[in-house]
Write a protein that holds these residues in place. Structure first.
Motif, PDB file in Angstrom:
ATOM      1  N   ASN A 202      14.887  -2.274  -7.888  1.00  0.00           N
ATOM      2  CA  ASN A 202      13.665  -1.850  -7.197  1.00  0.00           C
ATOM      3  C   ASN A 202      13.300  -0.431  -7.642  1.00  0.00           C
ATOM      4  OD1 ASN A 202      12.268  -0.374  -4.815  1.00  0.00           O
ATOM      5  ND2 ASN A 202      11.932  -2.533  -4.389  1.00  0.00           N
ATOM      6  N   GLN A 203      12.020  -0.244  -7.991  1.00  0.00           N
ATOM      7  CA  GLN A 203      11.609   1.030  -8.605  1.00  0.00           C
ATOM      8  C   GLN A 203      11.787   2.228  -7.671  1.00  0.00           C
ATOM      9  OE1 GLN A 203       7.459   1.850  -9.042  1.00  0.00           O
ATOM     10  NE2 GLN A 203       6.852  -0.062  -8.103  1.00  0.00           N
ATOM     11  N   TYR A 204      11.803   1.974  -6.366  1.00  0.00           N
ATOM     12  CA  TYR A 204      11.937   3.094  -5.428  1.00  0.00           C
ATOM     13  C   TYR A 204      13.386   3.533  -5.239  1.00  0.00           C
ATOM     14  CZ  TYR A 204       7.013   2.521  -4.634  1.00  0.00           C
ATOM     15  OH  TYR A 204       5.659   2.474  -4.831  1.00  0.00           O
ATOM     16  N   LEU A 205      14.291   2.909  -5.981  1.00  0.00           N
ATOM     17  CA  LEU A 205      15.689   3.354  -5.959  1.00  0.00           C
ATOM     18  C   LEU A 205      15.933   4.340  -7.099  1.00  0.00           C
ATOM     19  CD1 LEU A 205      17.320  -0.047  -5.005  1.00  0.00           C
ATOM     20  CD2 LEU A 205      16.820   1.910  -3.534  1.00  0.00           C
TER      21      LEU A 205
ATOM     22  N   GLU B  99       8.279  -1.916  -1.272  1.00  0.00           N
ATOM     23  CA  GLU B  99       7.356  -2.761  -2.034  1.00  0.00           C
ATOM     24  C   GLU B  99       6.000  -2.070  -2.122  1.00  0.00           C
ATOM     25  OE1 GLU B  99       8.138  -5.319  -3.818  1.00  0.00           O
ATOM     26  OE2 GLU B  99      10.203  -5.172  -3.059  1.00  0.00           O
ATOM     27  N   ASP B 100       5.376  -2.106  -3.315  1.00  0.00           N
ATOM     28  CA  ASP B 100       4.043  -1.531  -3.491  1.00  0.00           C
ATOM     29  C   ASP B 100       3.040  -2.229  -2.570  1.00  0.00           C
ATOM     30  OD1 ASP B 100       4.453   0.482  -5.205  1.00  0.00           O
ATOM     31  OD2 ASP B 100       4.030  -0.669  -7.019  1.00  0.00           O
ATOM     32  N   ILE B 101       1.957  -1.507  -2.248  1.00  0.00           N
ATOM     33  CA  ILE B 101       0.926  -2.066  -1.387  1.00  0.00           C
ATOM     34  C   ILE B 101      -0.181  -2.619  -2.277  1.00  0.00           C
ATOM     35  CG2 ILE B 101      -0.771  -1.480   0.378  1.00  0.00           C
ATOM     36  CD1 ILE B 101       1.258   1.024   0.835  1.00  0.00           C
ATOM     37  N   GLU B 102      -0.620  -3.818  -2.005  1.00  0.00           N
ATOM     38  CA  GLU B 102      -1.680  -4.426  -2.812  1.00  0.00           C
ATOM     39  C   GLU B 102      -2.935  -4.624  -1.971  1.00  0.00           C
ATOM     40  OE1 GLU B 102      -0.487  -8.050  -4.615  1.00  0.00           O
ATOM     41  OE2 GLU B 102       0.797  -7.053  -6.081  1.00  0.00           O
TER      42      GLU B 102
ATOM     43  N   GLN C  58      -3.025  -1.825  -6.835  1.00  0.00           N
ATOM     44  CA  GLN C  58      -1.673  -1.552  -6.348  1.00  0.00           C
ATOM     45  C   GLN C  58      -1.539  -0.088  -5.983  1.00  0.00           C
ATOM     46  OE1 GLN C  58       1.206  -2.851  -9.229  1.00  0.00           O
ATOM     47  NE2 GLN C  58       1.952  -4.382  -7.787  1.00  0.00           N
ATOM     48  N   PHE C  59      -0.881   0.189  -4.879  1.00  0.00           N
ATOM     49  CA  PHE C  59      -0.678   1.572  -4.447  1.00  0.00           C
ATOM     50  C   PHE C  59       0.793   1.835  -4.183  1.00  0.00           C
ATOM     51  CE2 PHE C  59      -4.905   0.302  -3.231  1.00  0.00           C
ATOM     52  CZ  PHE C  59      -5.666   1.354  -3.702  1.00  0.00           C
ATOM     53  N   SER C  60       1.137   3.111  -4.244  1.00  0.00           N
ATOM     54  CA  SER C  60       2.519   3.508  -4.004  1.00  0.00           C
ATOM     55  C   SER C  60       2.933   3.168  -2.573  1.00  0.00           C
ATOM     56  CB  SER C  60       2.660   5.018  -4.225  1.00  0.00           C
ATOM     57  OG  SER C  60       3.871   5.468  -3.660  1.00  0.00           O
ATOM     58  N   ALA C  61       4.182   2.758  -2.442  1.00  0.00           N
ATOM     59  CA  ALA C  61       4.719   2.429  -1.113  1.00  0.00           C
ATOM     60  C   ALA C  61       5.123   3.680  -0.347  1.00  0.00           C
ATOM     61  CB  ALA C  61       5.927   1.509  -1.260  1.00  0.00           C
ATOM     62  N   LEU C  62       5.121   4.832  -1.021  1.00  0.00           N
ATOM     63  CA  LEU C  62       5.611   6.049  -0.371  1.00  0.00           C
ATOM     64  C   LEU C  62       4.515   6.671   0.493  1.00  0.00           C
ATOM     65  CD1 LEU C  62       7.844   7.565  -3.165  1.00  0.00           C
ATOM     66  CD2 LEU C  62       8.368   5.857  -1.422  1.00  0.00           C
TER      67      LEU C  62
ATOM     68  N   LEU D 139       7.959   7.524   3.790  1.00  0.00           N
ATOM     69  CA  LEU D 139       8.972   6.741   3.086  1.00  0.00           C
ATOM     70  C   LEU D 139       9.324   7.436   1.767  1.00  0.00           C
ATOM     71  CD1 LEU D 139       7.528   3.177   3.734  1.00  0.00           C
ATOM     72  CD2 LEU D 139       9.371   4.345   4.962  1.00  0.00           C
ATOM     73  N   GLY D 140      10.595   7.436   1.447  1.00  0.00           N
ATOM     74  CA  GLY D 140      11.045   8.120   0.230  1.00  0.00           C
ATOM     75  C   GLY D 140      11.279   9.600   0.466  1.00  0.00           C
ATOM     76  N   PHE D 141      10.862  10.108   1.626  1.00  0.00           N
ATOM     77  CA  PHE D 141      11.098  11.526   1.985  1.00  0.00           C
ATOM     78  C   PHE D 141      11.481  11.584   3.462  1.00  0.00           C
ATOM     79  CE2 PHE D 141       8.237  11.493  -1.593  1.00  0.00           C
ATOM     80  CZ  PHE D 141       8.755  12.467  -2.417  1.00  0.00           C
ATOM     81  N   THR D 142      12.348  10.699   3.891  1.00  0.00           N
ATOM     82  CA  THR D 142      12.733  10.668   5.304  1.00  0.00           C
ATOM     83  C   THR D 142      13.574  11.899   5.626  1.00  0.00           C
ATOM     84  OG1 THR D 142      14.763   9.482   4.889  1.00  0.00           O
ATOM     85  CG2 THR D 142      12.789   8.146   5.282  1.00  0.00           C
ATOM     86  N   ARG D 143      13.700  12.136   6.926  1.00  0.00           N
ATOM     87  CA  ARG D 143      14.459  13.298   7.364  1.00  0.00           C
ATOM     88  C   ARG D 143      15.889  13.251   6.830  1.00  0.00           C
ATOM     89  NH1 ARG D 143      12.881  16.647  11.797  1.00  0.00           N
ATOM     90  NH2 ARG D 143      14.610  18.056  12.203  1.00  0.00           N
ATOM     91  N   LYS D 144      16.471  12.070   6.900  1.00  0.00           N
ATOM     92  CA  LYS D 144      17.857  11.917   6.432  1.00  0.00           C
ATOM     93  C   LYS D 144      17.972  12.253   4.948  1.00  0.00           C
ATOM     94  CE  LYS D 144      20.218   8.576   9.327  1.00  0.00           C
ATOM     95  NZ  LYS D 144      20.508   7.165   9.504  1.00  0.00           N
TER      96      LYS D 144
END
Lengths: 455, 567
Positions: free
Chosen positions: B99-102, B145-148, B484-488, B551-556
């Motif tokens: 998955n690209q977001y990894l 997952e990307d947003i479509e 398609q848009f970024s899921a972040l 997403l991709g920048f969560t507090r944790k």
């Protein structure tokens, strides 16, 4: 990279168009895909072949100022990233020797000495000629001494000097100094050879060379053998002195501090190209500013008739250069000579002070003209389209991208000198024109009359 | 594993780290081999590799093969800016089945080797910090997952000058419906005021007739004259544009893309060199006189850079020298006896055709003289007095007409139009493209494009080329079947209590409060519009209770990075 990865773009690198027949919407194009002796689909571009290749060649990307190998990649980020064997210098091809090192080290098994060129036939709707330009050969201007005076270089060579991945890793050294440094290994070899020779004499006669000279000069020792020894010793001392001198110079080698850019070299010149090359004023200003960033104390001059900073933000960029202390001199330099220390001397008339003056600098950088390459002439013949008086593809002002042949468009410097943003914008426009004419009803619109050329 | 599948911990991530030399951009200043070794000892890292160029095809191939060979579940590349190469590395992951977001990136070039060239030892330590932080974050990344979305295959072109007319015809030919909006009652823009177009001398009206004819005869183009833009909402693929006609009637149109071709206006010359509109006029007024056959002057002096390349207006307007030289030729053609004198600072006849015009003009006897900006010419009764640097003398030129070459300037309402679309202007109020060199016709905002003199002064042919080019750029979006848009993007969590702090602060107007019922009580909570949201993080930074995250920048994930930095 974007092109290389695009699913709807087929990139035929290292290929040449042989023949075009047909018409708008239905061209047949024959392409000769040259043999690179490396399988593009297997090569990963890792470079271990070039690392081990025993034959060195000239690095064209670095303007011949660095070395490459017989198996090479034009530049690291190139697409496709596959290597290519230069059959003109590779031992396997040129001398018929059994080398095969690259094939042995290639883990992907991509090297294929038996690869043959391919003829590819394509059915094409529209053609865009983006065949670019060539740089004017500065040797043609005798008064600036390019090729004769070592510290006169072209802007493209200077660009490589400034580049962190260039031959000098971004340091601006004078070519005359670099040559001294490059010559050191040869001088070292000569000294080693001489030293081995006199060592032989010293061993067989059991005395030092210095003693020999003393005793021979005193008439104590005579004979042919002693004469030979003395001569070898003399040569050895001379070569050692040469080496020490060169090593000292290389050691104390400094970067060039005084830079002079000369504009319109081969442009706006009735002997060569009468037109303006459009982008050179800006690249000289850019190179001057980068050189200034490298060396805050540098003394930098730009000699030109007009400074044509006509694009968006360009005048502001020129003002930045003025504020950074870069000196603009309105003058066409008459001649460049060279002094004993290899420093170029510019002779020019300062049109604001109305005096003929001279100026000694460390390095002269020539802004060479943008010329249509040989490709323009080839394609003009192949496609039967006219060129302008200057040799660029002929178009009209409106529309600016159509050649005389329906379905054939041009963009970028192939139709005349222009800078990057204009080329990029034109590339999109040419794509739009190609898309427009490929829809049937639009293709029927009258074709513009290109017989009258804009330039 | 402990018995019965209970307490099975999620698999420890298997991280691969790739360290890029970027030629000598990084490798020349940092010890990349040492960095690679350092990375291999970080927790979770099971594979490391250094590349000369990770972005080269060979580097990409290595990422892909390592994902498969070493079963990597996270990839970190330590190289350049995510702005340029993140999409490339992400798609490499995706192609290898990860998955690209990894994927995570450490910028050890722009933020390290380039800025700390003089201090290599400390730079090396900073690069280690950056890699350690990226690895710490990578451990906590989650697949997304990307947003479509769908899109409307229609475009709006603002401005019916050369650029706008050309863009509209091109789009229509590519099968796109176009709404062409023009504020004036007639199309044509600046070209309407010109006499002839250089260098071939076609009459401006003839060129215009053809361009307007193409637009009028095209059923796909809806030309709205006397119409103004009053608002823009929505996003790429579905922009909601409000336009108002002469009667004040507002209509809303949904379009996929917008092309800004709103043009420029010649500088008002009041106060410059004794401008009076009769004996001292501007270049565009000269064009109009010649177009209407009203030109009769015998001795003309043209002054270049009038109101340009000055402290208050630093830019060079690009087209005024070409215009002056062109008009000098037409004056000579009308009356070979006429004297034309052009006073200039640098004669900007760039390229082949323009330089050729310059010789033609000189060949016809037009005189050219340089003036010094520090001692500008003085317009007097019946003459122009100027200091001639090449002779060191002050010279008088008798004349009955002075023509000022004034620059094109941005229209006064450019900031309003820019604000509607939230697109930037440069210091001169021309629209600012996404990248000065590589994206001259794009805005950073998706789906909005730029052409003609709204971008910068341009000759007619250049404006047309840009109009066509902007059409091609817009069609790269409009020809797609979905976007398609970024899921972040931001995500509202259970902890949101509907306080609404974030709603007002969102610069993209992507947040909205909605009511819902829980246990019989009416409550409020936030919702995010996934397309409008750009993932900027203002909301998450504002929220006092973790009620919204990006997403991709969560507090944790961010805390893990900070902890790693402080290690």
């Amino acid at each position: 990279m974007e092109v290389g990865r695009h699913p709807r773009i087929r990139l035929l690198a290292y290929s040449e168009v042989e023949k075009v027949t047909g018409e708008l919407g239905n061209f047949q194009v024959t392409v000769r895909k040259k043999a690179r002796y490396v399988d593009e689909s297997k090569c990963t571009g890792c470079g271990s072949c070039a690392e081990k290749c025993p034959t060195s060649g000239v690095d064209a990307y670095n303007m011949g100022m660095a070395k490459s190998k017989a198996i090479y990649k034009y530049f690291p980020q190139g697409i496709p990233s596959a290597y290519t064997i230069d059959a003109n210098i590779c031992r396997n091809f040129r001398e018929g020797k059994k080398c095969g090192i690259c094939a042995k080290v290639c883990q992907a098994g991509a090297v294929d000495y038996k690869q043959e060129e391919q003829i590819i036939k394509l059915d094409i709707g529209a053609i865009i000629l983006a065949t670019g330009y060539e740089l004017f050969d500065a040797r043609k201007v005798p008064e600036y001494g390019y090729g004769r005076i070592s510290n006169v270089i072209t802007a493209m060579e200077f660009e490589r000097f400034l580049s962190a991945s260039g031959p000098t890793h971004g340091h601006v050294y004078r070519p005359s100094d670099l040559r001294i440094k490059d010559g050191l290994p040869e001088l070292e070899k000569a000294v080693q050879k001489g030293s081995r020779e006199i060592e032989k004499f010293e061993k067989s006669f059991g005395m030092s060379s210095a003693d020999l000279v003393k005793r021979r000069d005193g008439g104590e020792l005579t004979g042919e053998q002693y004469d030979q020894w003395a001569k070898a010793y003399e040569l050895f001392l001379a070569s050692k002195e040469q080496l020490d001198d060169a090593a000292g110079k290389a050691e104390s080698m400094e970067t060039a501090h005084r830079l002079a850019f000369i504009q319109c070299v081969g442009s706006r010149d009735m002997r060569f190209n009468r037109y303006c090359s459009g982008f050179c004023c800006m690249h000289s200003i850019k190179e001057a500013l980068i050189a200034r960033e490298h060396d805050a104390a540098a003394e930098i001059y730009i000699f030109g008739m007009d400074i044509r900073a006509v694009g968006k933000g360009f005048e502001e960029y020129r003002n930045r250069a003025v504020n950074a202390g870069i000196k603009f001199v309105r003058s066409r330099v008459a001649e460049v000579s060279e002094n004993a220390g290899h420093s170029p001397i510019l002779w020019f008339e300062d049109t604001t002070s109305r005096e003929v003056r001279s100026l000694e600098v460390d390095l002269v950088i020539l802004a060479t003209a943008c010329e249509p390459g040989p490709a323009a002439l080839e394609f003009a013949k192949m496609l039967d389209i006219p060129l302008t008086d200057f040799g660029f593809y002929q178009t009209r002002t409106i529309p600016p991208l159509d050649t005389s042949r329906p379905g054939v468009f041009t963009c970028g410097c192939a139709q005349g000198p222009m800078d990057i943003p204009e080329s990029v914008a034109q590339a999109s426009s040419a794509a739009a024109r190609a898309a427009q004419v490929l829809t049937a009803d639009v293709g029927k619109r009258p074709h513009p009359d290109v017989s009258r050329s804009a330039a | 594993m402990r018995g019965n599948g209970e307490n099975v911990k999620p698999a420890e991530p298997r991280i691969g780290v790739f360290v890029c030399h970027c030629g000598s951009n990084i490798g020349g200043y940092l010890d990349c081999e040492a960095l690679t070794g350092y990375a291999s000892a970080l927790p979770g890292v099971v594979f490391t590799k250094s590349n000369l160029y990770t972005c080269a095809e060979s580097g990409i191939a290595e990422i892909k093969s390592a994902i498969k060979a070493h079963n990597l579940t996270r990839v970190v590349v330590a190289s350049c800016s995510p702005r340029t190469h993140m999409p490339l590395f992400r798609s490499a992951c995706e192609e290898a089945g990860l998955n690209q977001y990894l994927f995570e990136m450490a910028n050890i070039r722009d933020q390290c080797s380039w800025v700390h060239m003089q201090d290599r030892a400390d730079a090396q330590i900073k690069a280690m910090d950056l890699i350690r932080m990226a690895v710490a974050k990578a451990r906590l990344l989650e697949p997304q997952e990307d947003i479509e979305t769908s899109l409307v295959k229609r475009a709006m072109v603002l401005g019916a000058g050369v650029a706008g007319l050309s863009a509209s015809s091109a789009l229509a030919d590519m099968g796109v419906e176009v709404i062409l909006v023009e504020r004036e009652s007639v199309p044509g823009g600046l070209l309407r005021r010109l006499n002839r177009v250089g260098p071939l001398g076609e009459k401006a009206t003839e060129i215009l007739d053809e361009l307007i004819g193409n637009v009028n005869n095209d059923p796909k183009i809806d030309l709205r004259l006397d119409t103004e833009l009053t608002g823009v909402g929505g996003v790429v693929g579905k922009y909601e544009v409000t336009i108002k006609d002469k009667a004040g009637l507002e209509t809303k149109e949904t379009v996929g893309c917008i092309i800004v071709a709103t043009g420029a206006v010649p500088l008002n010359a009041e106060g410059l060199y004794g401008y009076n509109g009769s004996t001292v006029i501007t270049q565009i007024e000269l064009e109009e006189q010649m177009r209407d056959g009203k030109f009769s002057a015998k001795n003309v002096v043209m002054i270049q850079c009038a109101g340009a390349r000055s402290p208050e207006r630093a830019y060079c307007s690009r087209i005024c020298c070409v215009t002056a030289v062109k008009n000098s030729i037409y004056i000579k053609e009308l009356n070979p006896e006429a004297e034309v004198h052009i006073l200039y600072r640098d004669i900007q006849m760039y390229g082949t055709a323009n330089e050729k015009l310059l010789w033609e003009s000189r060949g016809k006897g037009v005189k050219f003289d340089i003036y010094d900006a520090a001692v500008p010419p003085v317009v007097k009764d019946g003459k122009v007095e100027f200091y001639q640097p090449v002779t060191g003398m002050t010279v008088d030129i008798p004349c009955d007409l002075v023509v000022l070459s004034t620059p094109l300037t941005a229209p006064a309402d450019a900031p309003i139009i820019a604000n509607y679309m939230r697109i930037p202007l440069d210091q001169n109020n021309f629209f600012l493209e996404a990248h000065a060199k590589l994206r001259p016709l794009d805005f950073a905002t998706d789906g909005i494009f730029l052409a003609g003199t709204a971008r910068y002064p341009a000759l007619v042919g250049e404006a047309q080329a840009q109009g066509l080019g902007a059409a091609a750029r817009a069609n790269t979006i409009l020809s797609k079947s979905k976007l398609q848009f970024s899921a972040l993007v931001s995500k509202v969590t259970d902890r949101c209590d509907g306080c609404g702090f974030c709603v007002d602060l969102c610069p993209y107007k992507a947040l909205r409060l909605e009511e819902y019922e829980k246990d019989g009580h009416k409550r409020k909570r936030n919702t995010t519009d996934n397309i409008l949201c750009k993932g900027c993080g203002v909301c998450a930074a504002t929220c006092p209770k973790g009620g919204i995250v990006v997403l991709g920048f969560t507090r944790k994930q961010l805390e893990a990075q900070v902890d790693a930095a402080l290690m």
